[in-house]
Scaffold this motif. Sequence first.
Motif, PDB file in Angstrom:
ATOM      1  N   VAL A  34     -48.358 -17.162  24.525  1.00  0.00           N
ATOM      2  CA  VAL A  34     -48.975 -15.886  24.863  1.00  0.00           C
ATOM      3  C   VAL A  34     -47.933 -14.839  25.247  1.00  0.00           C
ATOM      4  O   VAL A  34     -48.159 -13.635  25.086  1.00  0.00           O
ATOM      5  CB  VAL A  34     -50.015 -16.087  26.002  1.00  0.00           C
ATOM      6  CG1 VAL A  34     -49.330 -16.381  27.320  1.00  0.00           C
ATOM      7  CG2 VAL A  34     -50.924 -14.880  26.135  1.00  0.00           C
ATOM      8  N   VAL A  37     -46.943 -12.776  22.219  1.00  0.00           N
ATOM      9  CA  VAL A  37     -47.973 -11.944  21.590  1.00  0.00           C
ATOM     10  C   VAL A  37     -48.767 -11.180  22.651  1.00  0.00           C
ATOM     11  O   VAL A  37     -49.907 -10.775  22.423  1.00  0.00           O
ATOM     12  CB  VAL A  37     -48.932 -12.806  20.730  1.00  0.00           C
ATOM     13  CG1 VAL A  37     -48.206 -13.363  19.516  1.00  0.00           C
ATOM     14  CG2 VAL A  37     -49.561 -13.929  21.541  1.00  0.00           C
ATOM     15  N   ARG A  40     -50.293  -7.797  21.703  1.00  0.00           N
ATOM     16  CA  ARG A  40     -51.431  -7.892  20.788  1.00  0.00           C
ATOM     17  C   ARG A  40     -52.681  -8.390  21.499  1.00  0.00           C
ATOM     18  O   ARG A  40     -53.789  -7.929  21.228  1.00  0.00           O
ATOM     19  CB  ARG A  40     -51.081  -8.814  19.612  1.00  0.00           C
ATOM     20  CG  ARG A  40     -50.020  -8.218  18.697  1.00  0.00           C
ATOM     21  CD  ARG A  40     -49.551  -9.209  17.643  1.00  0.00           C
ATOM     22  NE  ARG A  40     -48.635  -8.554  16.722  1.00  0.00           N
ATOM     23  CZ  ARG A  40     -48.949  -8.125  15.501  1.00  0.00           C
ATOM     24  NH1 ARG A  40     -50.187  -8.276  15.062  1.00  0.00           N
ATOM     25  NH2 ARG A  40     -48.064  -7.535  14.738  1.00  0.00           N
ATOM     26  N   VAL A  41     -52.498  -9.345  22.427  1.00  0.00           N
ATOM     27  CA  VAL A  41     -53.637  -9.828  23.206  1.00  0.00           C
ATOM     28  C   VAL A  41     -54.211  -8.696  24.050  1.00  0.00           C
ATOM     29  O   VAL A  41     -55.428  -8.504  24.115  1.00  0.00           O
ATOM     30  CB  VAL A  41     -53.212 -11.008  24.109  1.00  0.00           C
ATOM     31  CG1 VAL A  41     -54.342 -11.400  25.061  1.00  0.00           C
ATOM     32  CG2 VAL A  41     -52.808 -12.212  23.267  1.00  0.00           C
ATOM     33  N   ASP A  44     -56.129  -6.209  21.844  1.00  0.00           N
ATOM     34  CA  ASP A  44     -57.352  -6.779  21.286  1.00  0.00           C
ATOM     35  C   ASP A  44     -58.447  -6.940  22.342  1.00  0.00           C
ATOM     36  O   ASP A  44     -59.632  -6.727  22.065  1.00  0.00           O
ATOM     37  CB  ASP A  44     -57.042  -8.131  20.644  1.00  0.00           C
ATOM     38  CG  ASP A  44     -58.163  -8.609  19.737  1.00  0.00           C
ATOM     39  OD1 ASP A  44     -59.020  -7.785  19.355  1.00  0.00           O
ATOM     40  OD2 ASP A  44     -58.204  -9.807  19.409  1.00  0.00           O
ATOM     41  N   THR A 160     -44.630 -16.994  17.770  1.00  0.00           N
ATOM     42  CA  THR A 160     -44.595 -15.532  17.838  1.00  0.00           C
ATOM     43  C   THR A 160     -44.523 -14.928  16.444  1.00  0.00           C
ATOM     44  O   THR A 160     -45.175 -13.912  16.154  1.00  0.00           O
ATOM     45  CB  THR A 160     -43.383 -15.080  18.675  1.00  0.00           C
ATOM     46  OG1 THR A 160     -43.473 -15.659  19.974  1.00  0.00           O
ATOM     47  CG2 THR A 160     -43.353 -13.560  18.803  1.00  0.00           C
ATOM     48  N   GLY A 163     -47.833 -15.108  15.028  1.00  0.00           N
ATOM     49  CA  GLY A 163     -48.674 -14.107  15.681  1.00  0.00           C
ATOM     50  C   GLY A 163     -48.438 -12.708  15.147  1.00  0.00           C
ATOM     51  O   GLY A 163     -49.381 -11.925  14.989  1.00  0.00           O
ATOM     52  N   GLN A 164     -47.175 -12.394  14.864  1.00  0.00           N
ATOM     53  CA  GLN A 164     -46.873 -11.071  14.318  1.00  0.00           C
ATOM     54  C   GLN A 164     -47.384 -10.928  12.886  1.00  0.00           C
ATOM     55  O   GLN A 164     -47.646  -9.820  12.411  1.00  0.00           O
ATOM     56  CB  GLN A 164     -45.352 -10.834  14.348  1.00  0.00           C
ATOM     57  CG  GLN A 164     -44.738 -10.884  15.735  1.00  0.00           C
ATOM     58  CD  GLN A 164     -45.285  -9.822  16.678  1.00  0.00           C
ATOM     59  OE1 GLN A 164     -45.583  -8.710  16.261  1.00  0.00           O
ATOM     60  NE2 GLN A 164     -45.425 -10.163  17.940  1.00  0.00           N
ATOM     61  N   TRP A 168     -52.588 -12.639  16.988  1.00  0.00           N
ATOM     62  CA  TRP A 168     -52.453 -13.642  18.044  1.00  0.00           C
ATOM     63  C   TRP A 168     -53.459 -14.774  17.883  1.00  0.00           C
ATOM     64  O   TRP A 168     -53.173 -15.920  18.222  1.00  0.00           O
ATOM     65  CB  TRP A 168     -52.593 -12.985  19.421  1.00  0.00           C
ATOM     66  CG  TRP A 168     -53.986 -12.534  19.801  1.00  0.00           C
ATOM     67  CD1 TRP A 168     -54.515 -11.296  19.629  1.00  0.00           C
ATOM     68  CD2 TRP A 168     -55.002 -13.331  20.431  1.00  0.00           C
ATOM     69  NE1 TRP A 168     -55.809 -11.256  20.104  1.00  0.00           N
ATOM     70  CE2 TRP A 168     -56.132 -12.481  20.610  1.00  0.00           C
ATOM     71  CE3 TRP A 168     -55.078 -14.643  20.859  1.00  0.00           C
ATOM     72  CZ2 TRP A 168     -57.321 -12.935  21.195  1.00  0.00           C
ATOM     73  CZ3 TRP A 168     -56.250 -15.093  21.441  1.00  0.00           C
ATOM     74  CH2 TRP A 168     -57.358 -14.249  21.612  1.00  0.00           C
ATOM     75  N   ARG A 169     -54.628 -14.465  17.313  1.00  0.00           N
ATOM     76  CA  ARG A 169     -55.617 -15.518  17.112  1.00  0.00           C
ATOM     77  C   ARG A 169     -55.121 -16.535  16.077  1.00  0.00           C
ATOM     78  O   ARG A 169     -55.381 -17.738  16.191  1.00  0.00           O
ATOM     79  CB  ARG A 169     -56.960 -14.925  16.690  1.00  0.00           C
ATOM     80  CG  ARG A 169     -57.580 -14.020  17.761  1.00  0.00           C
ATOM     81  CD  ARG A 169     -58.908 -13.430  17.306  1.00  0.00           C
ATOM     82  NE  ARG A 169     -59.339 -12.347  18.188  1.00  0.00           N
ATOM     83  CZ  ARG A 169     -60.069 -12.522  19.292  1.00  0.00           C
ATOM     84  NH1 ARG A 169     -60.468 -13.730  19.623  1.00  0.00           N
ATOM     85  NH2 ARG A 169     -60.407 -11.494  20.052  1.00  0.00           N
ATOM     86  N   SER A 171     -52.027 -17.428  15.641  1.00  0.00           N
ATOM     87  CA  SER A 171     -51.042 -18.295  16.286  1.00  0.00           C
ATOM     88  C   SER A 171     -51.735 -19.353  17.139  1.00  0.00           C
ATOM     89  O   SER A 171     -51.277 -20.498  17.208  1.00  0.00           O
ATOM     90  CB  SER A 171     -50.070 -17.465  17.129  1.00  0.00           C
ATOM     91  OG  SER A 171     -50.752 -16.782  18.165  1.00  0.00           O
TER      92      SER A 171
END
Length: 407
Positions: A34, A37, A40-41, A44, A160, A163-164, A168-169, A171
């Motif tokens: 986490v 990312v 992004r979390v 979102d 990561t 995730g990029q 993030w979901r 990942s």
Amino acid sequence: MSTQQTALSPGRANLALATLFLGMFVLGSGELLVVGVLDRVAADLHVTISEAGTLVTVYALGLAIGGPILTALTIKLEKKIVLIGSLALFIACNLVAVLTSSYGLFLVLRFFIGASQGLFIAGAFIAAMTVVPPERIGKAIGIVISGVAMSGALGVPLGTLVGQTLGWRGSFVAIVVGAVLTLGGTVALIPVVPPAGAGAAHQARYAFAPRVLAVLFLNFIVFSSVFATLTYLVPFLQRVTGISGGVLSVFLLAYGAATAVGSFGGGKFADRNAQLTLIIGSVGIAASLLVLYFVGSIAWLVALALLAWGLSFYSIVPSLQVRVISLAGPGGQLAQSLPVSAANVGIAFGALAGGFAIDNHSASAPVITGLILGVVTIAVAWGTSYLKPPVVDESSPAAVQSVPEPA
């Protein structure tokens, strides 16, 4: 002290250890993922970066508090079932986290994910100890711990990157896939591991004895020393060493690789002499930080200092685990989960101390903070080297599942 062993061929034992390594790698990546990312979390879930950062804190609390509680509640269960149950809980909570848009629910889920990891860690150490001969217990613990080291070195950067690319979901889905593979390996390769001979209340008398608490404090101060500096290593490298961009990743990867190598070697050292390993490793940590402070502007010397630092740090982690278990005696199964709790408290304290230092002084101040704590670590390691395990009647049921004291 005796340990109930499960008769396995060397090949089968290695497969079992590989499964436990994979589990520690996957769950360790899930813990730290986490961080990579976080932005992004936050976007979102429509929260601030600092609020998203609470997901890290809550996970640590789940691991430090929830893990020992679940370990105590399941102390009388067969350990293969415990491992399967902890992985199932980890998978279920992560799947719900992937599907939810609620920040509050995500926080709750992170606590239980952390608790499931704490439960898995305790069960993994017990399983690792039972599939190898007594003289290889330290090496087995080192293999299991190296999964965590590898998650920091490889799992987080790879997660990561995913995730990029996939969000993030995506990942988190990758983490779930890894956990499912671990679950399959656990079902197929981990043998039946007998439960503890005594209940949690009886084991607690030994697991929280002063001699065990002393080594848990050593665990706390070791991680405080390291993370007072490590948390703010990037600002140090940028402002003092003068590196940035992709070169930063190379330096961090070098440190991560050193921790992985250290954990493998540290298991062998724990088998030979865990007490001496703790003293030498503590000296290595302090010496590396001292060198890092004085050569901070010379990039290649900084790289060498980081390698020595990572090797010294993780070379003593298996010995910390072995010492806690051995000093707990009949409380060894409950004590399995306590070092990771002490480590997480140490990480939180170290990050706080390093943050205070960098806010009020310079980018080099966290290194000095870590060095001061490192000097304390040497004294504590030396003091705890004189502690001896309890003398227990080997014929009593309570003596089951203890680990022999290293030479």
